[in-house]
Design a protein around this motif. Sequence first.
Motif, PDB file in Angstrom:
ATOM      1  N   TRP A 215     -98.163 -25.656  -2.067  1.00 59.60           N
ATOM      2  CA  TRP A 215     -99.512 -25.621  -2.635  1.00 59.60           C
ATOM      3  C   TRP A 215     -99.541 -24.963  -4.015  1.00 59.60           C
ATOM      4  O   TRP A 215    -100.511 -25.123  -4.748  1.00 59.60           O
TER       5      TRP A 215
ATOM      6  N   PHE B  67    -100.708 -30.980  -4.619  1.00 60.77           N
ATOM      7  CA  PHE B  67    -100.064 -30.662  -3.355  1.00 60.77           C
ATOM      8  C   PHE B  67     -98.779 -31.475  -3.261  1.00 60.77           C
ATOM      9  O   PHE B  67     -98.791 -32.693  -3.476  1.00 60.77           O
TER      10      PHE B  67
ATOM     11  N   LEU C  80    -102.242 -26.217   6.705  1.00 62.91           N
ATOM     12  CA  LEU C  80    -103.086 -25.051   6.440  1.00 62.91           C
ATOM     13  C   LEU C  80    -103.535 -24.444   7.766  1.00 62.91           C
ATOM     14  O   LEU C  80    -103.843 -25.167   8.723  1.00 62.91           O
TER      15      LEU C  80
ATOM     16  N   ALA D 221    -105.258 -30.964  -5.911  1.00 61.66           N
ATOM     17  CA  ALA D 221    -104.661 -31.192  -4.596  1.00 61.66           C
ATOM     18  C   ALA D 221    -105.421 -32.271  -3.825  1.00 61.66           C
ATOM     19  O   ALA D 221    -104.817 -33.095  -3.135  1.00 61.66           O
TER      20      ALA D 221
END
Length: 569
Positions: free
Chosen positions: A284, A291, A396, A515
Amino acid sequence: VFVSPWFNSKAQRIDINLNNDWQTSLAGTNQWRKVNVPHNWDDYYGYRRLLHGNLHGDAVYKKTFTIKQNKTGKRFFLFFEGVGSYATVMLNNKNVGSHAGGRTTFTLDVTDAIKSDGTQNQLEVKASHPPNIKDLPWVCGGCSEERGFSEGSQPLGIFRPVHLVITSDVRIEPFGIHAYADIKNNKADLFIDAKIKNYSSKRRHVEIIQELKNKAGHVLGISATNQPIEAGSYIEVSQPINELLPILWSIENPYLYEIVSTIMEGEKVVDRIKTDFGFRTINWKTPSNQFLLNGKPVFINGVAEYEHLLGQSHAFSKEQVKARMKWVKAAGFNAFRDGHQPHNLLYGKLCNEKGILWWTQLSAHVWYDTKEFRENFKQLLTEWVIERRNDPSVVLWGLQNESKLPEDFAIECTELIRLLDPTTSSQRLVTTCNGGSGTDWDVPQNWTGTYGGDPKTYADDLKKQVLVGEYGAWRTLDLHTEGGFVQNGPFSEDRMTQLMEQKVRLAESVKDSVAGHIFWLLTSHDNPGRVQGGEGLRELDRIGPVNYKGLLTPWEEPTDAFYMFRSNY
């Protein structure tokens, strides 16, 4: 259920489905009905046009089953995937355990209570969902101290599958295999940790064997070690398999290997389980803000989702979970965000298999400053991470949405996640969303064009915000208007579609420096505690309070915006 001795002679562990033929009664009614689980007593309550219409109370579930199995050298466990909100379990009039939470699994050793001689077992589960819960992060929106911000309802009942698991008295504990990899220059070192318990009354000597197999079933690496285990205790064993040249898991090719974990005692196999695993790297923290998956940029075109459906919210069958994920793929999304609590584990399995990035999440905007809340929160957090940390799709860890957690507690929880998952912070990040501190990243939301702001600035906004955790708009089912998008005008289907297409195109125009973003949301869900009018144009059609921003209505009818996403992706 009948398990015969000849079947068990060759099997190391047996997983028996206990989903069918339950009797259940809501406390105070003295009326019983026959159901299969998953089941939720809170069926249409949350969809009524009330500020707080959800069902609270206690429910009892009863089931009989029969097994025939010699107990010598065996252990018997009940495995519950979800009972909300509190569970108390009785087997043959013996209290065999309890669990507070609902959204995570729990396993109970019932060896001493179970009858395995072919006579009938009586299983009873009490599910409690009282109002004004203060020691859990999962409460219904109508009970929230801040109206509407706990996001949705919570189930009352056995809302996920139930299993009876028979194993050896030396076995790998539930979710007891933890695998992670260090990948450099196309080579990988695989680390496999195993938690093994000896339930017997004597010291045992075992061999633990870890094998990595590819899709063709070929063994690519093996690691073995011998260990003694004291009576009634457990050991944790770490075994690496080095110098691998794996095919990497990706969105285009979600390649899954299989880790086969075996416990041998002499020449006898006493336990064996299989774990899917994918090799991949994620990043990240890049100069371009993109990303990276396996070193290559991926623009995150994601969607959030609640496990809600009229008449049975949360209590999804396997077929229904698979259907929801087919909607995700049909619209072209490549990422999935839990809204806002841990989903059925099948969602993660399907993300792994379909190549969908997964932002799993623990809780919404809930905080009670009590010792009990903190202790339960950390216990449930531990269960949540351990259940999901092997999944390559997880990119995540979402600690809380619109967080109210004090910074010191968020820091404590983030450190706990790092202990449980060594890839945390170096690859996976711990997040809050739209408020909060103490984690790796507070991911913003962007509702320009819906709650004020100028949607024309979305590309520039996204370049500053990097990843948007939510973007979306209200819309009223079957309301249509003429002309282009009008901010602060009627919430028609076509204006929602126009606004979303504008944001999609603006985001795509800057995908070399962001991202990505997550659309809110796939399916409109009940939202107790809020006062909006609900789904529908005519009074006859309106149900609610409902968060009616979904690409699908609460009864899964696709809207215009669904076809817009499908046409673009």
